[in-house]
Structure formats: C-alpha cells, structure tokens
Design a protein around this motif. Structure first.
Motif, PDB file in Angstrom:
ATOM      1  N   LEU B 185     -15.695  -6.831 -21.573  1.00 13.55           N
ATOM      2  CA  LEU B 185     -16.290  -8.354 -21.195  1.00 13.55           C
ATOM      3  C   LEU B 185     -17.613  -8.089 -20.459  1.00 13.55           C
ATOM      4  O   LEU B 185     -18.645  -8.502 -20.908  1.00 13.55           O
ATOM      5  N   ARG B 186     -17.407  -7.000 -19.590  1.00 15.68           N
ATOM      6  CA  ARG B 186     -18.505  -6.761 -18.709  1.00 15.68           C
ATOM      7  C   ARG B 186     -19.888  -6.110 -19.660  1.00 15.68           C
ATOM      8  O   ARG B 186     -20.833  -6.012 -19.169  1.00 15.68           O
ATOM      9  N   SER B 187     -19.222  -5.451 -20.657  1.00 13.85           N
ATOM     10  CA  SER B 187     -20.198  -4.648 -21.356  1.00 13.85           C
ATOM     11  C   SER B 187     -21.284  -5.672 -22.476  1.00 13.85           C
ATOM     12  O   SER B 187     -22.195  -5.238 -22.924  1.00 13.85           O
ATOM     13  N   LEU B 188     -20.923  -7.047 -22.426  1.00 18.31           N
ATOM     14  CA  LEU B 188     -21.715  -7.884 -23.267  1.00 18.31           C
ATOM     15  C   LEU B 188     -23.087  -8.130 -22.599  1.00 18.31           C
ATOM     16  O   LEU B 188     -22.712  -8.123 -21.054  1.00 18.31           O
ATOM     17  N   ALA B 189     -24.092  -8.537 -23.123  1.00 19.35           N
ATOM     18  CA  ALA B 189     -25.184  -8.517 -22.067  1.00 19.35           C
ATOM     19  C   ALA B 189     -26.087  -9.535 -22.945  1.00 19.35           C
ATOM     20  O   ALA B 189     -26.183  -9.748 -23.968  1.00 19.35           O
ATOM     21  N   THR B 190     -27.047 -10.036 -22.237  1.00 21.34           N
ATOM     22  CA  THR B 190     -28.269 -10.636 -22.698  1.00 21.34           C
ATOM     23  C   THR B 190     -29.599  -9.490 -22.447  1.00 21.34           C
ATOM     24  O   THR B 190     -29.230  -8.445 -21.621  1.00 21.34           O
ATOM     25  N   SER B 191     -30.484  -9.771 -22.606  1.00 20.04           N
ATOM     26  CA  SER B 191     -31.897  -8.846 -22.437  1.00 20.04           C
ATOM     27  C   SER B 191     -32.054  -8.932 -20.751  1.00 20.04           C
ATOM     28  O   SER B 191     -32.870  -8.054 -20.193  1.00 20.04           O
ATOM     29  N   ASP B 192     -31.347  -9.766 -20.037  1.00 18.91           N
ATOM     30  CA  ASP B 192     -31.375  -9.850 -18.583  1.00 18.91           C
ATOM     31  C   ASP B 192     -30.482  -9.231 -17.808  1.00 18.91           C
ATOM     32  O   ASP B 192     -30.397  -9.161 -16.630  1.00 18.91           O
ATOM     33  N   GLY B 193     -29.577  -8.627 -18.571  1.00 21.13           N
ATOM     34  CA  GLY B 193     -28.318  -7.938 -18.001  1.00 21.13           C
ATOM     35  C   GLY B 193     -26.895  -8.201 -18.484  1.00 21.13           C
ATOM     36  O   GLY B 193     -26.828  -8.944 -19.285  1.00 21.13           O
ATOM     37  N   ASN B 194     -26.001  -7.504 -17.890  1.00 22.77           N
ATOM     38  CA  ASN B 194     -24.461  -7.623 -18.360  1.00 22.77           C
ATOM     39  C   ASN B 194     -23.850  -8.781 -17.863  1.00 22.77           C
ATOM     40  O   ASN B 194     -24.263  -9.368 -16.863  1.00 22.77           O
ATOM     41  N   VAL B 195     -23.120  -9.225 -18.598  1.00 21.20           N
ATOM     42  CA  VAL B 195     -22.064 -10.251 -18.195  1.00 21.20           C
ATOM     43  C   VAL B 195     -21.494  -9.924 -16.824  1.00 21.20           C
ATOM     44  O   VAL B 195     -21.043  -8.918 -16.438  1.00 21.20           O
ATOM     45  N   LEU B 196     -21.434 -10.762 -15.872  1.00 24.12           N
ATOM     46  CA  LEU B 196     -21.051 -10.675 -14.389  1.00 24.12           C
ATOM     47  C   LEU B 196     -19.269 -11.046 -14.564  1.00 24.12           C
ATOM     48  O   LEU B 196     -19.152 -12.405 -14.777  1.00 24.12           O
ATOM     49  N   LEU B 197     -18.698 -10.247 -14.067  1.00 27.45           N
ATOM     50  CA  LEU B 197     -17.128 -10.723 -13.888  1.00 27.45           C
ATOM     51  C   LEU B 197     -16.728 -10.540 -12.518  1.00 27.45           C
ATOM     52  O   LEU B 197     -16.920  -9.647 -11.728  1.00 27.45           O
ATOM     53  N   PHE B 198     -16.522 -11.931 -12.013  1.00 27.78           N
ATOM     54  CA  PHE B 198     -16.234 -11.865 -10.538  1.00 27.78           C
ATOM     55  C   PHE B 198     -14.545 -12.423 -10.626  1.00 27.78           C
ATOM     56  O   PHE B 198     -14.347 -13.040 -11.371  1.00 27.78           O
ATOM     57  N   ASN B 199     -13.847 -11.901  -9.553  1.00 28.19           N
ATOM     58  CA  ASN B 199     -12.462 -12.431  -9.311  1.00 28.19           C
ATOM     59  C   ASN B 199     -12.031 -13.041  -7.891  1.00 28.19           C
ATOM     60  O   ASN B 199     -12.673 -12.312  -7.032  1.00 28.19           O
ATOM     61  N   VAL B 200     -11.464 -14.072  -8.314  1.00 28.46           N
ATOM     62  CA  VAL B 200     -10.613 -14.537  -6.802  1.00 28.46           C
ATOM     63  C   VAL B 200      -9.252 -14.313  -6.882  1.00 28.46           C
ATOM     64  O   VAL B 200      -8.605 -14.737  -7.769  1.00 28.46           O
ATOM     65  N   HIS B 201      -8.960 -13.706  -5.725  1.00 28.54           N
ATOM     66  CA  HIS B 201      -7.310 -13.149  -5.816  1.00 28.54           C
ATOM     67  C   HIS B 201      -6.805 -14.232  -4.628  1.00 28.54           C
ATOM     68  O   HIS B 201      -7.057 -14.033  -3.513  1.00 28.54           O
ATOM     69  N   LEU B 202      -5.679 -14.826  -4.988  1.00 27.15           N
ATOM     70  CA  LEU B 202      -4.911 -15.880  -4.395  1.00 27.15           C
ATOM     71  C   LEU B 202      -3.828 -14.920  -4.119  1.00 27.15           C
ATOM     72  O   LEU B 202      -2.604 -14.733  -4.854  1.00 27.15           O
ATOM     73  N   SER B 203      -3.387 -14.603  -2.837  1.00 29.65           N
ATOM     74  CA  SER B 203      -2.179 -13.849  -2.696  1.00 29.65           C
ATOM     75  C   SER B 203      -0.983 -14.653  -1.606  1.00 29.65           C
ATOM     76  O   SER B 203      -1.499 -15.526  -0.979  1.00 29.65           O
ATOM     77  N   ALA B 204       0.312 -14.342  -1.979  1.00 26.26           N
ATOM     78  CA  ALA B 204       1.304 -14.998  -1.346  1.00 26.26           C
ATOM     79  C   ALA B 204       1.405 -14.205   0.176  1.00 26.26           C
ATOM     80  O   ALA B 204       2.307 -14.635   0.764  1.00 26.26           O
ATOM     81  N   LYS B 205       0.700 -12.878   0.169  1.00 26.38           N
ATOM     82  CA  LYS B 205       0.921 -12.276   1.393  1.00 26.38           C
ATOM     83  C   LYS B 205       0.085 -12.804   2.567  1.00 26.38           C
ATOM     84  O   LYS B 205      -1.076 -13.282   2.142  1.00 26.38           O
ATOM     85  N   GLY B 206       0.231 -12.698   3.769  1.00 28.88           N
ATOM     86  CA  GLY B 206      -0.202 -13.206   4.856  1.00 28.88           C
ATOM     87  C   GLY B 206      -1.405 -12.279   5.300  1.00 28.88           C
ATOM     88  O   GLY B 206      -1.599 -12.089   6.607  1.00 28.88           O
TER      89      GLY B 206
END
Lengths: 253, 279
Positions: B185-206
């Motif tokens: 997924l991150r290897s896909l690109a436009t002429s301006d750069g690669n796709v950005l993959l950001f992650n949001v991790h919601l945890s049950a841990k305190g």
C-alpha cells in the motif's frame, strides 16, 4: 500634484472571480485632492467562511475613516464584528457552512493614511497592520521601507489574523504593528497581499529590484499584469494565491 | 521535494479510512471513557474526522472538492462502510460526503462566550458511519483492498498530493502479519510521493495517549509497536505544523497515535491560509 492610486486584483489560478477573497480600498484607480487619504488592503483566509465579506468590510471601514488604524481601534473593530455576525446570522446555511461560520472569518489588514496638504513639501503617512499584508516604499529607484515584513521568511500559511469573533482575537493587541513615514515627490507606496509581498522580498534578497518588474507589468495594464502574474506562478516564483496590489504615488511636477 | 503538491479542486488528494469492525471492538476503551465500547468511540472518531474534513473544505457557497474520501470497514466483511446514500461507494468527492450524511443528530457543545465564560450550544452532528463489531480482524485484507481502490484512483491523479490512508484499529490482525500488505500500500505513489499510511490504535489497556511517537520502545505492547512500524513518517510540512500546534515531534515521528484521535492530521494539510488563532 495629487496622490494617485492604481489597483490590480486577481484571483488564485483555478478560482473564479467571485471566489477572490482579498479586498482593497479604493477598489479602482483614482486621483485625489482629499486632505486625508485612506488606503487599505486585506486578505481573507482560505480556511474560513465569509472571509471575503470580512475583508471587504475591513477595508471599507478603514477607507471611510481610518479608525481601524488608530491606537484606540477596538470600538471600530467591535462595530465591524457585530455587522459581520448579523449579516451571517441572517443566512440559512447547510450544517457545514453553519459550523464553519461559528469559527468566524479571518483576514489580514494593512491600512495607510496619508496627510495631503497641497502646498507641503512632504506628505506624512502612518500605517497599521495585522497579519501578513505588506507595504513597500520606493524613492528614486531605491527601496526605502518594508512594513511589517522585512524578510520573505515572514510569510507562512499560518499568520495571526483579525477575526470577526472577539474571542478569537485575544492576543491581537500584541500583533498589531504601526509605522510612520513621509512621502516625497516621486515616491511610490506599494501595498500587497501576502503572495506578492513574499515574492517581492524574495527578489530583494536575491539582489533584484522587484519594483521595477512590477512597474513594467503595470505599464502593460490589466492584461499584461495578469500575464506577468501567470508566468510567475507557472515558474514557481509566486505562490498560487489571490493577488492584490495598490500602487500609491505622489507624482513629481 | 516530495509532498509539496498543491491540493486544489483541479489537483485533489484523497483520504481513505480503514475501520476495524471486529468483535474485539466490543471491549471497553481504556483511554478515559471506560464505560464506552471501542466501537462506539471509533464511530465517533470516524464521524468527527469526516466532519472536520468537510468543514476544512467548506466555504459559504458550498464544499470545494479538495479531496476524494472513502471508508472501508473490516470485520465480518471487508468493503465500503459508509451508510445512507453513500453506501457501497469506494470513493466519493468530499462535497458528496458533506451533502449526503446518513442523518444529522443534534449534540451539545461547550464553547467560550467571549467574556470569560462557557456556554452550551446545540450543534448539528452529521453521521455517516455507525458502530459495528462482529467477526475477526482481517487487517491485511483491508490493506489489500485499500491498495486496489487507490491503484484505480491514482492514474487519473498522477501529480496529486499522495493519498492518506488512516487505519483505526485495536491492532490485533487475525489474518496474519499485515506488514507485507501495508508495504504494498505504501509503495503506491504519485509524482509527489508515496501513499501515506497512518494508524490510530485504540487499546483496552489503561495506557495514556501517545501522539506521533518517534521511538517504538516507548510503546506499551507489541501490537502498538507493530502499528508504529506500519506507519509512514510525518512529512516535513506536517512536522512543521505539528510543532506550531505544540506537538513534540522529530524527523523520525510517525503518523501513529495510541489511544488518541487523528483530527490534527487534517490541520496539518495545506489548502491555503489557516489563521494561527483559528481554534
């Protein structure tokens, strides 16, 4: 000789004329013998709604009396904020425009007031600014004054601006800048919005005389100026944004 | 320099949200609102992200199409997850998103009154996405579908600011290591750069919220460290704006948050002048 004002106003490339969110006062060329001349330029922020309306209100208020440039400017600002809010509140808006309007409109404002006693040898000016509009004074082919920006690094996409909501203006007093100067016969003041101001100072930093380039473009009237701006945008020298230029001159006899 | 392309209506970018709808999202959240399920908080987070994106592009005359937007859910099924008239669409212009929410609810919001006090306002809160939690966590499949959706979008937008994929999950993939699919997924690109993959991790841990970390050793468990590893670096412009917004970020900071939201990323994108006193 009387003070003359010329105006150039162009929307961002790709935008329609009615999406232009800068404003200036006066909004057309004139020659004036008024004893006090008020000129102003404003730049409504893209990431706010009804910013063009707010910018037009600010320059009209400055142009009418210069009260927004005075030390005690809050009563005039409060009046304009109330006017903006009542105009927007009267509209029926979809949820997103309502939410955006709730955050207020934002604009940079720079105004200059020139005292014009016809027999005087010099004409004093005073300027006030909030945000990233720019004033440049040129005398006999030399750049005399830059206000408030003195380097191109001054311009970012996140300036502190005048808001139509009082609660968004808490730190504003510290950011309002004032300057004074004198016009001599033959002097020119250029008032610009941020993209052109940034280009101007960048050219100065590279040893160029950008006012000469502007004069050459102005000499080709609106069509020539438009082509010149398009070329600067295309070669990456000028950020794609609305462009507004007021040229205020005291011609020599 | 990559990631410099102007985002405009003639050169729009793209946001693709990947939403964990697995059975584990039924668990309570540990980030301060323990009585609520992760799935409920996730739905709120997605609706807020969409709302903020629409508002960023909104002007008085309407919504300017600076972005295409899609939402892919993964749980019992992997596929488009918007509700209402947008159901089944992989990507839609942001104006369609703003004009076609599934419904609009009324909510209360506390705001400053300008005179030192706080007042409660009723605001309209659009809903595009409802909570759902059932089945496994096929995160690798979600990355693969995202890859396919963007591979179809990219040829028509070859010079755009690269698409941003935001994956919101509790971080426990059940269809194997998602790293290979994320790399593709991150290897896909436009002429301006690669796709950005950001992650949001919601945890049950305190564990307390962590935003845009630069060191995986500081993260609380191996799931968080894996999600960190899958995340792209923040771009230089994003880092600059993040610093202006008060985040402690470095050159190694990644587009990853733990038990926090990612609405700030929308502020990091440049579509024109954004006043520093706009709150």
């Amino acid at each position: 000789m009387s003070i003359t004002v010329r105006v150039m106003a162009l929307p961002k490339a790709g935008n329609r004329n009615d999406e232009y969110e800068d404003a200036c006062w006066p909004d057309r060329a004139l020659t004036t013998t008024q004893p006090v001349v008020h000129c102003a330029i404003a730049d409504g922020a893209t990431e706010s709604a009804f910013a063009g309306l707010w910018a037009r209100q600010l320059v009209a208020a400055y142009g009418a009396a210069g009260a927004l440039g005075a030390e005690d400017w809050l009563p005039a600002l409060t009046l304009e904020q109330a006017r903006w809010q009542s105009q927007v509140a009267a509209k029926v808006l979809p949820w997103y425009a309502e939410e955006k309007a709730r955050s207020g409109a934002f604009a940079a404002l720079l105004g200059v007031t020139i005292e014009q006693e016809m027999q005087a040898k010099v004409r004093p000016w005073q300027a006030a600014s909030v945000g990233d509009c720019a004033l440049f004074q040129v005398r006999r082919g030399v750049l005399l004054r830059c206000f408030p920006a003195t380097t191109s690094a001054f311009f970012t996409n996140r300036p502190l601006l005048l808001s139509s909501l009082p609660e968004q203006n808490a730190a504003l007093a510290a950011y309002k800048c004032h300057a004074v100067g004198e016009l001599w016969p033959g002097d020119v003041l250029y008032l610009t919005t941020d993209a052109l101001g940034q280009w101007f100072l960048n050219r100065v930093e590279h040893g160029a005389a950008p006012w000469m380039e502007m004069e050459a473009a102005l000499a080709r009237r609106k069509r020539g100026f438009t082509r010149w701006i398009a070329a600067l945008r295309n070669n990456g020298q000028l950020r794609n944004d609305d462009v507004t230029l007021l040229r205020i001159a005291w011609p020599e006899q | 320099m990559p990631y410099q392309a102007e985002i405009s209506r003639t050169n729009p970018s793209c946001f693709l949200f990947l939403i964990d709808q697995s059975g584990s999202m039924e668990d309570p959240f540990a980030g301060g609102e323990s009585s609520r399920r992760k799935a409920d908080l996730l739905a709120d987070a997605v609706n807020r992200l969409l709302q903020n994106l629409v508002i960023k592009c909104a002007k008085e005359e309407g919504i300017r199409d600076y972005f295409y937007v899609g939402v892919i859910g993964y749980g019992e099924k992997v596929g488009p997850a918007l509700s209402g008239q947008l159901a089944g669409r992989e990507l839609a212009p942001i104006s369609d998103i703003g004009n076609l929410p599934a419904r609009i609810e009324e909510r209360k919001k506390k705001v400053e009154d300008g005179a030192g006090g706080i007042v409660e306002q009723t605001i309209r809160f659009p809903i595009w996405f409802d909570p759902l939690c059932h089945g496994a966590t096929p995160m690798a499949q979600a990355f693969t579908l995202a890859h396919d959706v963007l591979a179809r979008w990219l040829p028509q937008h070859a010079d755009s600011f690269p698409p941003i994929v935001i994956n919101i999950t509790d971080g426990e993939a059940t269809d194997g290591d998602p790293s290979t699919a994320a790399d593709a997924l991150r290897s896909l690109a436009t002429s301006d750069g690669n796709v950005l993959l950001f992650n949001v991790h919601l945890s049950a841990k305190g564990a307390k919220p962590i935003e845009f970390p630069d060191n995986p050793a500081l993260l609380p468990d191996q799931h968080a460290r894996l999600m960190f590893d899958l995340s792209s670096l923040l771009t230089p412009t994003m880092r600059t704006v993040a610093q202006q917004e008060g985040y402690a970020v470095s050159e190694n900071s990644r587009g990853f948050v733990f038990n926090a939201d990612m609405i700030s990323v929308i502020k990091f994108l440049d579509i024109g002048t954004r006043p520093s006193n706009l709150r």
